[in-house]
Structures are given as structure tokens and as C-alpha cells.
Design an enzyme around this catalytic site. Structure first.
Site, PDB file in Angstrom:
ATOM      1  N   HIS A 165       0.800   3.480  -8.675  1.00 53.84           N
ATOM      2  CA  HIS A 165       0.530   2.789  -7.404  1.00 53.84           C
ATOM      3  C   HIS A 165      -0.308   3.643  -6.447  1.00 53.84           C
ATOM      4  O   HIS A 165      -0.760   3.139  -5.421  1.00 53.84           O
ATOM      5  CB  HIS A 165       1.833   2.407  -6.705  1.00 53.84           C
ATOM      6  CG  HIS A 165       2.630   1.358  -7.412  1.00 53.84           C
ATOM      7  ND1 HIS A 165       2.126   0.122  -7.735  1.00 53.84           N
ATOM      8  CD2 HIS A 165       3.914   1.362  -7.883  1.00 53.84           C
ATOM      9  CE1 HIS A 165       3.062  -0.602  -8.356  1.00 53.84           C
ATOM     10  NE2 HIS A 165       4.150   0.134  -8.462  1.00 53.84           N
ATOM     11  N   ASP A 201       3.790  -1.256 -17.058  1.00 53.77           N
ATOM     12  CA  ASP A 201       4.872  -1.275 -16.068  1.00 53.77           C
ATOM     13  C   ASP A 201       5.053  -2.710 -15.552  1.00 53.77           C
ATOM     14  O   ASP A 201       4.117  -3.510 -15.579  1.00 53.77           O
ATOM     15  CB  ASP A 201       4.495  -0.340 -14.921  1.00 53.77           C
ATOM     16  CG  ASP A 201       5.608  -0.119 -13.915  1.00 53.77           C
ATOM     17  OD1 ASP A 201       6.280   0.922 -13.994  1.00 53.77           O
ATOM     18  OD2 ASP A 201       5.789  -0.996 -13.034  1.00 53.77           O
ATOM     19  N   ASP A 290      10.396  -0.799 -16.607  1.00 55.01           N
ATOM     20  CA  ASP A 290      11.079  -1.736 -15.707  1.00 55.01           C
ATOM     21  C   ASP A 290      10.826  -3.190 -16.120  1.00 55.01           C
ATOM     22  O   ASP A 290      11.231  -4.110 -15.408  1.00 55.01           O
ATOM     23  CB  ASP A 290      10.712  -1.495 -14.232  1.00 55.01           C
ATOM     24  CG  ASP A 290       9.251  -1.197 -14.005  1.00 55.01           C
ATOM     25  OD1 ASP A 290       8.450  -1.349 -14.952  1.00 55.01           O
ATOM     26  OD2 ASP A 290       8.891  -0.820 -12.869  1.00 55.01           O
TER      27      ASP A 290
END
Ligand SMILES: [Zn+2]
Length: 350
Positions: A165, A201, A290
Site C-alpha cells: 500500500h 493480497d 488475507d
């Protein structure tokens, strides 16, 4: 597989993040990596190594991050404590941001303003050890890329805080330095003409996309929860295809919350087809787990065995691969799921 482990990962152990209107204990904790290391002790699928010494890390980071951002991160904690010694008991969180119409070209003197300028959420606290941990993680990512550039089939940067990110001059989403982007840039610097980053992700790899958005030498592909409902919300749509020279070198595959395993693997195939079409000579995988069905902040349904299959599929792409550790917040299962990817890869890579 060579596994470059961040020995300083515990130094980033922040206390509270802003989540759904409340300050809650951070989701991104040292325990996540504890579980990966414990699982690697049970199933030694690779060689655990310290990052290399000769890395030119500062120059390498400056190739993907703005110098004024790196300077800020490196000194943020000392500045914070210098404002008031009592601040040493509290992690740093931003509370004001320059949105559309504000100026980002003037660097404010105010610390509160600068931390807002260099961030995009209040979920990513900075504490005393954040810079040391993030920098050592970057050293792991660069070491993994150098190992692969030197002929290794695959290497893994086992680190936290994660990186995907983090953009050219901003942190957020628990990420400060973009390890996947650093690995891709390092592979380019070491001679790979074209590189691809595949981000698996749950969350869109917005930082990596932004860093390479105007370039055609690094393809960025991300499969993730649809940003209309999922973090990071403001980027990750299918119509973002790159700009200028980079037009066509970004592929987003947003998927609705609740997406089945079958649909997820179909998106993975589409992503790998783009990697092949790009004629990438090396692949960076931003590995978040995740996507797991038990993840507390995500909405896909992969099970532990699916991570074996993911690893096998990545190996069958036939490219040299650098993996970087990204998200995964079902803490007790993070180790099993990550090591499953590595084991699947090793089994299929032969
Ligand atoms: Zn994530």
C-alpha cells in the site's frame, strides 16, 4: 528457496489503529510473523537467511520513493518525541490530510501537517521502531531480488510491516516502504528487461500500481476485493490501465466480497496470462494471505489447501520469482497458509 528474514520485525509493534470509528489494537502484529517462523521450523521449505550487507539500499529506495518522504519516515519518531517527551508513550497517527484542491508541493513545517501529507489513513501508526523494521524489511526484499537476479529460481522476503500500500511518497494500510516495488525495481536494475508484479493480497496493491503507473517495463497486476466496498477504496478499479508509456501495463481484477475459490483462481489465470503477454523475465509476487476464509478484515474464501495450489501455479508460470510478505490477519493460520504457498511452489518447481 532462499528466505530472507527480517530479524527486526518485532521493533514495529504499534498499539492502536483507527478502525470503524474506534481506536482498536492493531491488526498487523509481530505475532503474524511468529507463526510463519514457527511453521517454517516444522516444515523447513527454505533456507532462513539474514539480508545481504552490500545493498546500496538508500539509492535503491530513492528509485521508488521520494527523498523527502524517506527523510520524513527516517526522522519521524525523533521529531515526535522532540515535540513533547510525553509523546514517547503514544504512537503517531495522522488526523489531517491534503485532499483535492489542497497543495502538496509546499512542505509544511508543522509535524501534524507533514504526517498527513505523507499518509492516507489513520490505521498505520508509527512508533519508535517502525523505521528500523521497515528498512530492514526493504533490505530483505532487495536481497531476495538480488538472489533471484543472481540465478536463484525463487526467494522470499519474510518481513513485516508489509509494503504494497506504500506509494512514492505516502504510507498507509500498515505499509511504509514498498517491498514488492523495490524487488521489481532491483530486478530491472540487475538486467531483467521486463518485470511483472502480481499482487494476490486481498487488498488492491495501490502503492505498487501508483509507483509504476507511467512505466511499461514493470507490469502491475492485482486481484483483490472490489474497491467500491473494500479497502483501500479509492483505487483498484478495472478501468485503471496505466498512463502515458505505462498505458496497458496495469491490470486490476476486482472481485466482489464473498468470491468463491473457483472464481478467484480464474482471476489468477487472467493475471498470469497478462504476465506472460508482457513477456516478463521475472515475477514479483506480493503475497498476502488475507484471502483466507477466516480472515477478520477480508471477504474471500480460500482455505489452507488452496495456498498449496497457489504456490504450485506460481511455480508453473516458469519464471524466476521473488515473493514479498504482505497481509494476512487470521494470525494463527498465517503461518500455515504462507508456508503452504512456499511448499506448493517448491514441489512444483522440482
Ligand atoms: Zn491485505
Amino acid at each position: 528457496m532462499k528466505i530472507f528474514r527480517n530479524a527486526l520485525y518485532r521493533r514495529h509493534d504499534a498499539r492502536l489503529e483507527m478502525y470503524r470509528g474506534r481506536l482498536v489494537p492493531c491488526h498487523e502484529t509481530p505475532a503474524r510473523l511468529d507463526h510463519v517462523l514457527a511453521e517454517l521450523a516444522r516444515r523447513p521449505v527454505g533456507m532462513l537467511l539474514e539480508p545481504l550487507q552490500q545493498l546500496d539500499l538508500g539509492a535503491a529506495l530513492a528509485a521508488i520513493h521520494a527523498p523527502r518522504y524517506l527523510d520524513f519516515l527516517a526522522g519521524a519518531w525523533d521529531e515526535w518525541v522532540a515535540l513533547d517527551p510525553a509523546n514517547a508513550q503514544t504512537d503517531i497517527l495522522p488526523a489531517v490530510w491534503p485532499v483535492r484542491g489542497f497543495r502538496a508541493d509546499v512542505l509544511p513545517e508543522s509535524f501534524a501537517a507533514r504526517i498527513g501529507l505523507f499518509s492516507f489513513d489513520a490505521g498505520s501508526p508509527i512508533m519508535a521502531g517502525t523505521w528500523a523494521a521497515a528498512r530492514e524489511g526493504a533490505a530483505c526484499a532487495r536481497s531476495a531480488a538480488l538472489a533471484v537476479a543472481g540465478g536463484e529460481r525463487a526467494a522470499f522476503a519474510l518481513t513485516r510491516p508489509p509494503g504494497h500500500h506504500a506509494g512514492p511518497d505516502f504510507f498507509g494500510g500498515y505499509c511504509f516502504l514498498n517491498n514488492a516495488a523495490l524487488a521489481a525495481q532491483t530486478l530491472r536494475e540487475q538486467g531483467a528487461a521486463r518485470v511483472a508484479v502480481l499482487d494476490v493480497d486481498y487488498h488492491h496493491g495501490n502503492g505498487t500500481q501508483t509507483i509504476f503507473y507511467g512505466r511499461d517495463d514493470v507490469l502491475t497486476v492485482s486481484l483483490h476485493g472490489d474497491p467500491r466496498t473494500e479497502y483501500p477504496f479509492f483505487l483498484g478499479h478495472a478501468d485503471e490501465r496505466g498512463e502515458g508509456a505505462g498505458l496497458g501495463a496495469n491490470l486490476n481484477l476486482p472481485l466482489p466480497r464473498g468470491t468463491t475459490v473457483e472464481t478467484w483462481f480464474e482471476a489468477l489465470e487472467a493475471g498470469l496470462a497478462a504476465v506472460a503477454a508482457h513477456r516478463a523475465e521475472a515475477l514479483v509476487v506480493a503475497l498476502g494471505v488475507d484471502t483466507f476464509e477466516g480472515d477478520p478484515i477480508s471477504g474471500f474464501r480460500l482455505r489452507a489447501d488452496d495456498y498449496l495450489r497457489l504456490g504450485e501455479r506460481l511455480a508453473r508460470a516458469g519464471l524466476p520469482v521473488v515473493l514479498t510478505m504482505e497481509g494476512g490477519y487470521a494470525v494463527a493460520e498465517v503461518g500455515i497458509n504462507v508456508v503452504n504457498v512456499l511448499e506448493g511452489f517448491e514441489a512444483a518447481a522440482g
